[in-house]
Design a protein around this motif. Structure first.
Motif, PDB file in Angstrom:
ATOM      1  N   ARG A  19      -8.298  -4.041  -1.411  1.00 15.76           N
ATOM      2  CA  ARG A  19      -7.934  -2.686  -1.857  1.00 15.76           C
ATOM      3  C   ARG A  19      -8.781  -1.628  -1.151  1.00 15.76           C
ATOM      4  O   ARG A  19      -8.281  -0.566  -0.773  1.00 15.76           O
ATOM      5  CB  ARG A  19      -8.090  -2.575  -3.371  1.00 15.76           C
ATOM      6  CG  ARG A  19      -7.660  -1.241  -3.920  1.00 15.76           C
ATOM      7  CD  ARG A  19      -6.194  -1.006  -3.659  1.00 15.76           C
ATOM      8  NE  ARG A  19      -5.868   0.399  -3.731  1.00 15.76           N
ATOM      9  CZ  ARG A  19      -4.657   0.859  -4.028  1.00 15.76           C
ATOM     10  NH1 ARG A  19      -3.670   0.033  -4.270  1.00 15.76           N
ATOM     11  NH2 ARG A  19      -4.427   2.143  -4.057  1.00 15.76           N
ATOM     12  N   ASP A  50       1.064  -7.735  -4.497  1.00 17.46           N
ATOM     13  CA  ASP A  50       1.581  -6.443  -4.951  1.00 17.46           C
ATOM     14  C   ASP A  50       0.877  -5.956  -6.222  1.00 17.46           C
ATOM     15  O   ASP A  50       1.064  -4.820  -6.634  1.00 17.46           O
ATOM     16  CB  ASP A  50       3.091  -6.507  -5.159  1.00 17.46           C
ATOM     17  CG  ASP A  50       3.504  -7.527  -6.201  1.00 17.46           C
ATOM     18  OD1 ASP A  50       2.683  -8.387  -6.555  1.00 17.46           O
ATOM     19  OD2 ASP A  50       4.654  -7.463  -6.658  1.00 17.46           O
ATOM     20  N   GLN A  51       0.046  -6.799  -6.833  1.00 24.52           N
ATOM     21  CA  GLN A  51      -0.788  -6.361  -7.957  1.00 24.52           C
ATOM     22  C   GLN A  51      -1.995  -5.571  -7.470  1.00 24.52           C
ATOM     23  O   GLN A  51      -2.655  -4.900  -8.261  1.00 24.52           O
ATOM     24  CB  GLN A  51      -1.254  -7.569  -8.767  1.00 24.52           C
ATOM     25  CG  GLN A  51      -0.123  -8.332  -9.412  1.00 24.52           C
ATOM     26  CD  GLN A  51      -0.622  -9.560 -10.159  1.00 24.52           C
ATOM     27  OE1 GLN A  51      -1.788  -9.672 -10.505  1.00 24.52           O
ATOM     28  NE2 GLN A  51       0.298 -10.480 -10.419  1.00 24.52           N
ATOM     29  N   PRO A  78       0.564  -1.819  -2.698  1.00 24.56           N
ATOM     30  CA  PRO A  78       2.038  -1.789  -2.657  1.00 24.56           C
ATOM     31  C   PRO A  78       2.551  -2.494  -1.403  1.00 24.56           C
ATOM     32  O   PRO A  78       2.131  -2.188  -0.298  1.00 24.56           O
ATOM     33  CB  PRO A  78       2.361  -0.292  -2.624  1.00 24.56           C
ATOM     34  CG  PRO A  78       1.123   0.368  -2.124  1.00 24.56           C
ATOM     35  CD  PRO A  78      -0.027  -0.500  -2.520  1.00 24.56           C
ATOM     36  N   ARG A  84      10.280   3.235  -1.396  1.00 23.64           N
ATOM     37  CA  ARG A  84       8.970   3.384  -2.036  1.00 23.64           C
ATOM     38  C   ARG A  84       9.055   4.295  -3.245  1.00 23.64           C
ATOM     39  O   ARG A  84       8.474   4.024  -4.290  1.00 23.64           O
ATOM     40  CB  ARG A  84       7.957   3.951  -1.038  1.00 23.64           C
ATOM     41  CG  ARG A  84       7.356   2.938  -0.119  1.00 23.64           C
ATOM     42  CD  ARG A  84       6.345   3.598   0.783  1.00 23.64           C
ATOM     43  NE  ARG A  84       5.484   2.603   1.394  1.00 23.64           N
ATOM     44  CZ  ARG A  84       4.434   2.918   2.117  1.00 23.64           C
ATOM     45  NH1 ARG A  84       4.116   4.168   2.316  1.00 23.64           N
ATOM     46  NH2 ARG A  84       3.695   1.965   2.639  1.00 23.64           N
ATOM     47  N   ASN A 115      10.931   2.471  -6.088  1.00 27.21           N
ATOM     48  CA  ASN A 115      10.162   1.376  -6.702  1.00 27.21           C
ATOM     49  C   ASN A 115       8.829   1.823  -7.272  1.00 27.21           C
ATOM     50  O   ASN A 115       8.120   1.041  -7.879  1.00 27.21           O
ATOM     51  CB  ASN A 115       9.913   0.265  -5.679  1.00 27.21           C
ATOM     52  CG  ASN A 115      11.178  -0.431  -5.281  1.00 27.21           C
ATOM     53  OD1 ASN A 115      12.133  -0.474  -6.038  1.00 27.21           O
ATOM     54  ND2 ASN A 115      11.188  -0.979  -4.084  1.00 27.21           N
ATOM     55  N   ASN A 116       8.463   3.072  -7.027  1.00 30.24           N
ATOM     56  CA  ASN A 116       7.179   3.595  -7.489  1.00 30.24           C
ATOM     57  C   ASN A 116       6.020   2.764  -6.944  1.00 30.24           C
ATOM     58  O   ASN A 116       5.101   2.396  -7.665  1.00 30.24           O
ATOM     59  CB  ASN A 116       7.142   3.636  -9.014  1.00 30.24           C
ATOM     60  CG  ASN A 116       6.337   4.815  -9.526  1.00 30.24           C
ATOM     61  OD1 ASN A 116       5.966   5.689  -8.755  1.00 30.24           O
ATOM     62  ND2 ASN A 116       6.081   4.843 -10.802  1.00 30.24           N
ATOM     63  N   GLY A 117       6.088   2.433  -5.687  1.00 31.10           N
ATOM     64  CA  GLY A 117       5.066   1.615  -5.022  1.00 31.10           C
ATOM     65  C   GLY A 117       5.551   1.213  -3.653  1.00 31.10           C
ATOM     66  O   GLY A 117       5.996   2.047  -2.883  1.00 31.10           O
ATOM     67  N   GLY A 118       5.527  -0.084  -3.350  1.00 30.77           N
ATOM     68  CA  GLY A 118       5.982  -0.584  -2.067  1.00 30.77           C
ATOM     69  C   GLY A 118       7.500  -0.655  -1.983  1.00 30.77           C
ATOM     70  O   GLY A 118       8.200  -0.585  -2.991  1.00 30.77           O
TER      71      GLY A 118
END
Length: 199
Positions: A99, A134-135, A138, A173, A176-179
């Motif tokens: 991260r 993905d946790q 993203p 993106r 999906n609110n992310g990747g």
């Protein structure tokens, strides 16, 4: 129509270069030119953690030669990279490091999850392994396999190129609110299924 478009189905950028754009560099729309240049100038920050890293290294070697696509420089510094290829299983101890490296990369940045272990924990269904990268970050493209061969990784990279260029990646993106969470098919003859995302 994409980078793997058969002859007669339309022009693909992999085979036709700038001719794949609807216009030339003088009359082309700025958005298309920016998308084309972003897709052709990815510099990966490698994050090789297990056996998938060997296949990732093979993708950059002479036989597959990622340098043909402007990706010959695997950056050691995250501040000079905009693509993270997570190759292999991610342990709970390694997740904060991953991260941190992701946060230090320049924008816009992209992530490819390479292999079933990075995508869903694979055979390591235990407390020590993150059950899906993905946790932590993203993910834009999932490359399935155990390990996926260079053909599958290159297919994931070409899919990423195409999605960056046509703007689909940014739309996915936001949705999906992310990747972007694009899963590609295997291209190296393996047939093992892969489950992506959180369990």
């Amino acid at each position: 129509m994409g980078l793997f478009a058969p002859e007669g189905e339309g022009k693909s950028l992999a085979t036709h270069g700038l001719e794949g754009l609807e216009h030339n560099f003088v009359t082309g729309r700025l958005e298309e030119l920016v998308g084309w240049s972003r897709a052709r100038s990815l510099w990966p920050a490698t994050f090789g953690l297990a056996c998938c890293a060997i296949e990732m290294m093979a993708s950059g070697a002479a036989h597959y030669d990622m340098a043909r696509y402007g990706m010959e420089v695997f950056r050691a510094s995250p501040r000079q990279a905009d693509l993270m290829i997570v190759a292999g299983r991610v342990s709970q101890k390694m997740a904060p490091v991953l991260r941190t490296i992701y946060d230090q990369m320049m924008e816009p940045k992209w992530v490819i999850s390479m292999g079933v272990c990075a995508s869903s924990g694979g055979m390591f269904n235990n407390y020590a392994i993150v059950q899906g990268v993905d946790q932590v970050v993203p993910v834009d493209v999932y490359a399935p396999g155990c390990p996926p061969g260079p053909e599958t990784l290159l297919h994931a990279i070409f899919t990423l190129h195409d999605s960056i260029q046509n703007g689909d990646l940014l739309r996915r993106r936001e949705a999906n609110n992310g990747g972007a969470m694009i899963e590609v098919a295997q291209r190296d003859g393996q047939s093992a299924p892969v489950t992506i995302g959180r369990s």
